[in-house]
Design a protein around this motif. Structure first.
Motif: not given
Length: 247
Positions: A105-114, A240-247
């Motif tokens: 449940p994230t963008s493809a970019s968020a996965v690639f960054d991981v 987790r990372r995407e939630s931190q960025e949006s928060g």
């Protein structure tokens, strides 16, 4: 976290209840492909990691099952078995393959960054990874290299053969300790489903030294289970990372 052409070596006879592999028109054994374990698997209650596979291979290596001609000196206490580097097509043509897939449940970019955050793999990937170190001047892109260590004893050296942000990330193994593999390609495909969701599809293509091919399906099955665990951790870290960025 975790860098597997068809075999011309004949396979041993199969037990009565185990179907023998079919052959292609050239007479080569068909590839074995193993994916997500079913709910009826008797081993779904056990955690099987790449580290277990590596340690099993280490014992086999110490019994001299790995041809010494495939071993090259290393700077460590043990030696590395040289792998034959492959291109991306080996993910499809490999005689043995492991597959895993998961929606995220994230963008493809968020996965690639991981995926490309090499050194942070040890924080989240599990499956026995204790160190991930880039070994080339550039840490990103085709041709870059890294070394992944499992449980401080097993090690694989990898070279990236595909790097297309944010949809494709793949590497080939160039050496492995213990020498349980002769060829290896790991491929991650990230398919955007919409702005907020994507699908991660993993494929491992591999081949084994002749004396280990009778055990190949067992080893590949363990790799497939480890891949499913790793994909869940990739998904969780991306969320987790995407939630931190949006928060």
């Amino acid at each position: 976290m975790a860098p597997p052409p068809p075999s011309r070596v004949s396979h041993p006879p199969h037990p009565p209840h185990s179907p023998a592999p079919t052959h292609n028109p050239q007479g080569h054994p068909a590839a074995y492909a193993i994916g997500t374990p079913t709910s009826t698997s008797r081993r779904t209650d056990r955690s099987v990691t790449l580290g277990h596979v590596a340690c099993t291979g280490l014992l086999l290596d110490r019994t001299l099952l790995i041809p010494r001609s495939r071993v090259v000196p290393s700077t460590g206490e043990s030696s590395m078995a040289r792998l034959e580097p492959q291109d991306l097509s080996f993910a499809e043509s490999a005689p043995f393959r492991a597959d895993a897939s998961i929606t995220c449940p994230t963008s493809a970019s968020a996965v690639f960054d991981v995926l490309k955050d090499h050194r942070r793999w040890v924080d989240w990937v599990g499956v026995g990874v204790t160190s991930v170190e880039p070994t080339s001047a550039s840490e990103e892109g085709v041709g870059s290299t890294r070394t992944v260590t499992f449980l401080r004893v097993a090690k694989v050296e990898e070279r990236f053969i595909a790097w297309e942000e944010p949809t494709l990330w793949a590497f080939t193994g160039t050496s492995f300790r213990p020498g349980i593999l002769s060829k290896l390609v790991d491929r991650f495909q990230i398919e955007p489903l919409d702005e907020d969701n994507c699908r991660i599809t993993y494929r491992m293509g591999a081949d084994f030294p002749p004396l280990l091919r009778p055990f190949a399906r067992i080893i590949i099955g363990q790799f497939a289970r480890a891949a499913n665990t790793a994909l869940k951790r990739i998904r969780n870290e991306a969320v987790r990372r995407e939630s931190q960025e949006s928060g």
